[in-house]
Design an enzyme around this catalytic site. Structure first.
Site, PDB file in Angstrom:
ATOM      1  N   ASP A 168     -11.488   3.921  -0.527  1.00 16.47           N
ATOM      2  CA  ASP A 168     -10.859   4.896  -1.406  1.00 16.47           C
ATOM      3  C   ASP A 168     -11.563   6.239  -1.331  1.00 16.47           C
ATOM      4  O   ASP A 168     -12.776   6.266  -1.132  1.00 16.47           O
ATOM      5  CB  ASP A 168     -11.069   4.418  -2.854  1.00 16.47           C
ATOM      6  CG  ASP A 168      -9.796   3.937  -3.480  1.00 16.47           C
ATOM      7  OD1 ASP A 168      -8.799   3.801  -2.757  1.00 16.47           O
ATOM      8  OD2 ASP A 168      -9.802   3.695  -4.691  1.00 16.47           O
TER       9      ASP A 168
ATOM     10  N   TYR B 173     -13.404   9.251  -3.290  1.00 20.21           N
ATOM     11  CA  TYR B 173     -14.098   9.327  -4.579  1.00 20.21           C
ATOM     12  C   TYR B 173     -13.081   9.735  -5.648  1.00 20.21           C
ATOM     13  O   TYR B 173     -12.196  10.546  -5.390  1.00 20.21           O
ATOM     14  CB  TYR B 173     -15.209  10.370  -4.537  1.00 20.21           C
ATOM     15  CG  TYR B 173     -16.353  10.043  -3.609  1.00 20.21           C
ATOM     16  CD1 TYR B 173     -17.111   8.891  -3.769  1.00 20.21           C
ATOM     17  CD2 TYR B 173     -16.705  10.922  -2.580  1.00 20.21           C
ATOM     18  CE1 TYR B 173     -18.179   8.612  -2.934  1.00 20.21           C
ATOM     19  CE2 TYR B 173     -17.783  10.656  -1.738  1.00 20.21           C
ATOM     20  CZ  TYR B 173     -18.515   9.496  -1.915  1.00 20.21           C
ATOM     21  OH  TYR B 173     -19.576   9.213  -1.090  1.00 20.21           O
TER      22      TYR B 173
ATOM     23  N   PHE C 217     -16.999   9.295   2.321  1.00 24.38           N
ATOM     24  CA  PHE C 217     -18.409   9.412   1.916  1.00 24.38           C
ATOM     25  C   PHE C 217     -18.892  10.846   1.677  1.00 24.38           C
ATOM     26  O   PHE C 217     -19.990  11.050   1.166  1.00 24.38           O
ATOM     27  CB  PHE C 217     -19.344   8.722   2.939  1.00 24.38           C
ATOM     28  CG  PHE C 217     -19.101   7.247   3.080  1.00 24.38           C
ATOM     29  CD1 PHE C 217     -19.521   6.367   2.097  1.00 24.38           C
ATOM     30  CD2 PHE C 217     -18.428   6.738   4.183  1.00 24.38           C
ATOM     31  CE1 PHE C 217     -19.280   4.997   2.205  1.00 24.38           C
ATOM     32  CE2 PHE C 217     -18.183   5.380   4.307  1.00 24.38           C
ATOM     33  CZ  PHE C 217     -18.618   4.495   3.313  1.00 24.38           C
TER      34      PHE C 217
ATOM     35  N   HIS D  56     -22.142  -2.725   2.860  1.00 24.92           N
ATOM     36  CA  HIS D  56     -21.730  -1.377   2.459  1.00 24.92           C
ATOM     37  C   HIS D  56     -22.947  -0.609   1.936  1.00 24.92           C
ATOM     38  O   HIS D  56     -23.869  -1.206   1.375  1.00 24.92           O
ATOM     39  CB  HIS D  56     -20.667  -1.500   1.360  1.00 24.92           C
ATOM     40  CG  HIS D  56     -19.942  -0.236   1.080  1.00 24.92           C
ATOM     41  ND1 HIS D  56     -20.409   0.711   0.181  1.00 24.92           N
ATOM     42  CD2 HIS D  56     -18.766   0.249   1.556  1.00 24.92           C
ATOM     43  CE1 HIS D  56     -19.549   1.720   0.140  1.00 24.92           C
ATOM     44  NE2 HIS D  56     -18.555   1.465   0.963  1.00 24.92           N
TER      45      HIS D  56
END
Length: 228
Positions: free
Chosen positions: A61, A63, A74, A188
């Site tokens: 997704d 942020y 990211f 992750h």
């Protein structure tokens, strides 16, 4: 959308799933704040043309808080505080790349311009509601984008960094030829899971070693450009 990606994906925009996705987004935007801003939804495609992709880093997704998402997985624009996942990415870069020192900003655009495709599998999200636009059609489009990367005619192989189970499942679904491309898997970088195998995975070092070995000196990514 950048021209190279548009040409590769244009047939998708006439498909029923994409028309349905557009209708869903139009409704969402009338009632809620959606991230990233619409101008940035496809920024990944403008910063990293299809033929320049060397490394693919998959996110899920965007942020979902104010001022964070700008279309690259990211990545956040200044003056936004560094998210925990990105802090851990910087920690691993520092371990792998001697000339790298973590910057105070989280803008990864400069790496995108060097051939790092920072791609989320879902390209939008409702503010403050993680996963709210998952399963609405974005995953179909981004899978096609990834297939466009792996099927580039007469093109170099690329490195896929698959962090976490969802990213690994996406890589499995698109059918990557492991004789041509490199898939690096780990936990992750989220603060909840980074210590279960992300930190210490050496992915940035391994990616550069593979690129250099396959395509010669200078084919690697200059991760330390973020420090300058």
């Amino acid at each position: 959308m950048g021209k190279s990606w548009y040409n590769a994906l244009k047939n998708e925009f006439e498909m029923g799933y994409f028309r349905k996705l557009k209708g869903f987004l139009e409704t969402e935007i009338q009632s809620y704040t959606v991230y990233p801003p619409l101008r940035d939804v496809y920024s990944w495609s403008r910063f990293t043309p299809l033929n320049s992709v060397k490394v693919v880093i998959l996110g899920q997704d965007p942020y979902h808080n104010v001022g964070q998402a700008h279309g690259l997985s990211f990545s956040v624009l200044p003056p936004t505080k560094l998210p925990g996942s990105l802090k851990n990415i910087y920690k691993q870069m520092a371990d792998d790349i001697p000339s790298f020192s973590a910057p105070k900003h989280g803008d990864l655009t400069v790496l995108a311009k060097l051939g790092v495709l920072w791609l989320n599998t879902s390209l939008t999200v409702r503010a403050h509601k993680a996963g709210s636009h998952s399963g609405k059609g974005w995953e179909t489009l981004t899978a096609k984008a990834l297939k466009a990367v792996v099927s580039r005619p007469e093109s170099n192989g690329v490195v896929f960094m698959a962090w976490g189970l969802p990213a690994q499942k996406t890589c499995e679904k698109i059918g990557i030829d492991r004789t041509k491309h490199l898939i690096l898997k780990s936990a992750h970088p989220s603060p909840l899971s980074a210590h279960r195998g992300f930190l210490g995975n050496n992915h940035f070092k391994l990616a550069n070693e593979w690129l250099r070995e396959k395509y010669g000196e200078g084919a690697e990514i200059d991760w330390a450009v973020l420090s300058r």
